[in-house]
Design a protein around this motif. Structure first.
Motif, PDB file in Angstrom:
ATOM      1  N   THR A 103      30.675  97.869 -25.220  1.00 27.35           N
ATOM      2  CA  THR A 103      31.624  97.735 -24.098  1.00 27.35           C
ATOM      3  C   THR A 103      32.887  97.013 -24.543  1.00 27.35           C
ATOM      4  N   ILE A 104      33.331  97.234 -25.759  1.00 24.87           N
ATOM      5  CA  ILE A 104      34.440  96.463 -26.312  1.00 24.87           C
ATOM      6  C   ILE A 104      35.724  96.640 -25.513  1.00 24.87           C
ATOM      7  N   LEU A 105      35.922  97.818 -24.899  1.00 27.28           N
ATOM      8  CA  LEU A 105      37.156  98.050 -24.145  1.00 27.28           C
ATOM      9  C   LEU A 105      37.235  97.180 -22.890  1.00 27.28           C
ATOM     10  N   GLU A 106      36.121  96.636 -22.450  1.00 25.33           N
ATOM     11  CA  GLU A 106      36.146  95.756 -21.281  1.00 25.33           C
ATOM     12  C   GLU A 106      36.886  94.455 -21.557  1.00 25.33           C
ATOM     13  N   THR A 107      37.130  94.150 -22.822  1.00 26.56           N
ATOM     14  CA  THR A 107      37.840  92.912 -23.161  1.00 26.56           C
ATOM     15  C   THR A 107      39.357  93.090 -23.157  1.00 26.56           C
TER      16      THR A 107
ATOM     17  N   LYS B 108      32.797  83.363 -22.577  1.00 23.26           N
ATOM     18  CA  LYS B 108      34.142  83.875 -22.828  1.00 23.26           C
ATOM     19  C   LYS B 108      35.097  82.811 -23.371  1.00 23.26           C
ATOM     20  N   ILE B 109      34.629  81.589 -23.554  1.00 21.44           N
ATOM     21  CA  ILE B 109      35.531  80.506 -23.962  1.00 21.44           C
ATOM     22  C   ILE B 109      36.211  80.834 -25.286  1.00 21.44           C
ATOM     23  N   ILE B 110      35.430  81.272 -26.279  1.00 25.58           N
ATOM     24  CA  ILE B 110      35.987  81.635 -27.589  1.00 25.58           C
ATOM     25  C   ILE B 110      36.149  83.148 -27.626  1.00 25.58           C
ATOM     26  N   LEU B 111      37.371  83.606 -27.725  1.00 23.02           N
ATOM     27  CA  LEU B 111      37.707  85.019 -27.568  1.00 23.02           C
ATOM     28  C   LEU B 111      36.975  85.901 -28.571  1.00 23.02           C
ATOM     29  N   VAL B 112      36.967  85.516 -29.851  1.00 26.61           N
ATOM     30  CA  VAL B 112      36.363  86.373 -30.869  1.00 26.61           C
ATOM     31  C   VAL B 112      34.873  86.560 -30.610  1.00 26.61           C
ATOM     32  N   ASP B 113      34.184  85.534 -30.119  1.00 30.84           N
ATOM     33  CA  ASP B 113      32.759  85.657 -29.817  1.00 30.84           C
ATOM     34  C   ASP B 113      32.523  86.665 -28.694  1.00 30.84           C
ATOM     35  N   TRP B 114      33.368  86.572 -27.669  1.00 30.78           N
ATOM     36  CA  TRP B 114      33.212  87.475 -26.521  1.00 30.78           C
ATOM     37  C   TRP B 114      33.469  88.923 -26.928  1.00 30.78           C
ATOM     38  N   VAL B 115      34.545  89.157 -27.693  1.00 30.79           N
ATOM     39  CA  VAL B 115      34.854  90.522 -28.136  1.00 30.79           C
ATOM     40  C   VAL B 115      33.736  91.054 -29.024  1.00 30.79           C
TER      41      VAL B 115
END
Length: 667
Positions: free
Chosen positions: A567-571, A552-559
């Protein structure tokens, strides 16, 4: 018989009185109020003393000394019960802008005896950070100590076993009337009140600050989750610790209230002792009488110099030929100086990479303004100043912060904006739930900033690249409309022209990968930054968060990974609740991903993004299919892979890079 009954009644009365007195004594141990300290039996050491008027003075103007004051009774903190305390303090500096170190409210297992100066009399170089200290403190710090990670020389911090605060904030209080934070200067000598509350059930510490006489702010200055059962032992002392270093201040406590099992009783400010003021020069009556005529003449000449030379020079300004085009927008330095009461710290709104911003009121029009003093220790400041004048001087859009005018003088570069009463957007996204915006408000802000960027890229007579789009550069007006501000890095070029190569500028986490390789800023690099901005608004976190889990460190990677899993809404920001419009949230997250595409040609234009946000276009899911699986490798270039970028401290919010920005000669 009668005598025996009378004796029994007397004994019963004595027992009752003794019990009541014992109960009162126990109450005084755990629940007490000092409206001034006359007659109190506080335990004092070091420089601490109680003045004849009841004022508790922790330190005086003595170098490298400490002072401590403790409630005389030990308090039982078994099972780490909740507690509440409030006190009024004042810090009087020896000289303006030459303040000593601060003081702290402390809870400790014994009378502490730490080092002076930056250690505040609490700890020392050998035990700072040790879990065996069992010390909890709220520091009121008036000196910046880099070794402790202090943010400035005017802050309040929450400390546990260490002078490295687990959370801190620049001194301010939430102004209910204006709906925003107002700055406070701790060493002003003005009495201020602190409220500290610990909820043992919720395991939360709240700290509020306000000028004396102001009702306790609804929104605390500091609020953090903290389990003090891991810190406290059964028996603890409560009190204050203060120190001075090579510079000195006098620290005073005017009144103090404490309650271990409920809310601390209010202080009666009408009964608190006054604070003495230091005087930098005192004229003795005998000396005045003995002045000779020659000395009087010297004084008169000095006064003449001050009134007619020095004060005139204070407002001297510089004018050059290139400024003629912007002449009608020019303010006099004298007007801006008076608008901010001499650019005092209490008018400070914030600081950035290129200067400080002050709140002011123009005396003639009574209009509130924000005045930016551009840093200019090198030629960089002048270039950024000219860039902002050139780009903002004629730009007009409802979602941009209007530039009212400017001023130049020897050693000063100033820009005058409309005042945005609700501050910057970042404080509403990342401020520990103290200030929150609904999803409807956030979506409206995204539409507004998208509209402003579309105007800059396509609708003005030249292409304007903002080059620093981020939440801290989005300001909110009185209706919480988003306004794009800070054009200090802006660059212009003609439509159809190819932008010239320049050094990398911007903020880590918002820089497009190709920018670090080619140095060429384009509309696509602005789109990349807007994508990072969309994700931080939807997710409620910054683009790079080093303290997060690795994935989760880099937001764009996690999304992106959550989108692949469905599960994109989980972000999305968990603080928003369940009342969101799901379609709009998904749209923003997917648009943010598309804008963050490592390949510039795959990113949409701001016009297309705005059409999607306004419901005039439908985002194709196929557009995201081409998003590379190894996006993290490309994104890593933003923060860690380019020697062209001056990286900021990974534990801090992203900072603007140190750069040389060039303005096109097309104007």
């Amino acid at each position: 018989m009668a005598l025996h009954m009378k004796t029994s009644e007397t004994m019963s009365t004595f027992v009752i009185i003794l019990a009541l007195n014992f109960t009162a004594l126990l109450g005084q141990r755990d629940n007490f109020v000092y409206n001034g300290f006359i007659g109190s039996n506080l335990q004092l050491d070091g420089l601490a003393e109680i003045k004849l008027n009841g004022l508790l003075q922790l330190t005086n103007l003595t170098n490298q000394q400490t002072g401590h004051a403790y409630h005389p009774f030990v308090i039982n903190f078994k099972n780490s019960s909740s507690f509440s305390t409030t006190f009024v303090f004042a810090i009087v500096a020896e000289m303006p802008n030459r303040t000593g170190h601060g003081f702290a409210f402390t809870i400790s297992p014994s009378h502490i005896g730490g080092s002076p100066a930056e250690y505040l009399g609490i700890l020392n170089i050998t035990n700072n950070g040790s879990s065996s200290n069992h010390i909890f403190a709220i520091e009121v710090d008036t000196s910046r100590s880099l070794e402790f990670g202090d943010k400035d020389n005017n802050h309040v911090g929450i400390d546990v076993n260490s002078l490295n605060s687990i959370e801190s904030a620049t001194a301010a209080y939430f102004n209910e009337k204006e709906g925003k934070n107002d700055s406070l200067y701790l060493s002003s000598g003005d009495p201020m009140q602190v409220w500290i509350d610990y909820d043992a059930v919720k395991k939360r510490v709240d700290v509020a600050l306000a000028p004396m006489g102001v009702t306790r702010p609804r929104i605390p200055l500091l609020s953090t989750q903290l389990d003090l059962s891991l810190v406290f032992v059964d028996q603890m002392y409560v009190g204050f610790s203060a120190s001075n270093g090579n510079l000195q201040s006098s620290q005073y406590i005017l009144g103090w209230s404490f309650n271990k099992d409920g809310e601390a009783q209010n202080l009666d400010i009408t009964r608190l002792p006054p604070v003495p003021r230091t005087k930098q020069s005192k004229r003795r009556h005998g000396q005045t009488i003995g002045l000779s005529v020659g000395i009087v003449m010297v004084v008169l000449i000095a006064l003449f110099w001050e009134l007619y030379i020095v004060r005139r020079k204070r407002y001297d300004e510089i004018r050059e030929d290139w400024e003629k085009e912007y002449g009608p927008q020019r303010f006099s330095y004298k007007d801006l100086y008076k608008a901010t009461e001499g650019f005092k710290d209490k008018a400070l709104l914030g600081s950035g990479g290129f200067g400080k911003v002050y709140r002011g009121t123009l005396q003639k029009s009574k209009v509130k303004v924000a005045i930016k003093r551009v840093s200019h220790e090198s030629t960089q400041g002048m270039k950024e100043f000219i860039a902002e004048i050139a780009s903002l001087g004629k730009l007009r859009h409802r979602n941009m912060v209007p530039l009212q005018g400017y001023c130049r003088r020897s050693g000063e570069l100033l820009l005058v904006y409309d005042y945005m009463s609700n501050g910057s957007l970042d404080q509403y996204l990342f401020n520990n739930e103290r200030l929150k915006l609904s999803w409807t408000q956030r979506y409206k802000i995204l539409q507004g900033i998208g509209s402003a960027l579309a105007y800059l890229h396509e609708e003005w007579e030249q292409v304007v690249l903002h080059r620093d789009v981020k939440a801290s550069n989005v300001l909110l007006d009185g209706e919480f409309n988003g306004r794009l501000g800070d054009f200090g890095l802006a660059r212009l070029y003609d439509h159809g022209a190819i932008p010239q190569t320049t050094h990398v500028v911007g903020t880590l986490g918002y820089l497009a990968p190709e920018l670090t390789r080619t140095g060429k800023a384009t509309t696509k690099t602005d789109v990349f930054a807007f994508g990072a901005f969309m994700l931080e608004v939807a997710c409620g976190r910054r683009p790079i968060e080093p303290q997060e889990l690795p994935e989760k460190i880099i937001l764009v990677d996690w999304v992106h990974e959550c989108w692949r899993k469905g599960t994109i809404l989980e972000t999305s920001d968990p603080s928003l609740g369940d009342d969101d419009v799901v379609e709009h949230m998904e749209l923003v997250l997917k648009l943010g991903l598309l804008c963050s595409h490592p390949l510039p040609d795959a990113r949409p234009s701001m016009r297309y993004i705005l059409h999607c946000l306004d419901g005039e276009a439908v985002l194709s899911e196929q557009a995201l299919e081409g998003f590379p699986i190894d996006a993290s490798a490309a994104t890593a270039v933003i923060g860690y892979g380019s020697s062209s970028v001056v990286a900021s401290n990974a534990s801090s919010p992203p900072q603007s890079c140190s750069v040389n920005s060039l303005v096109s000669s097309g104007r």
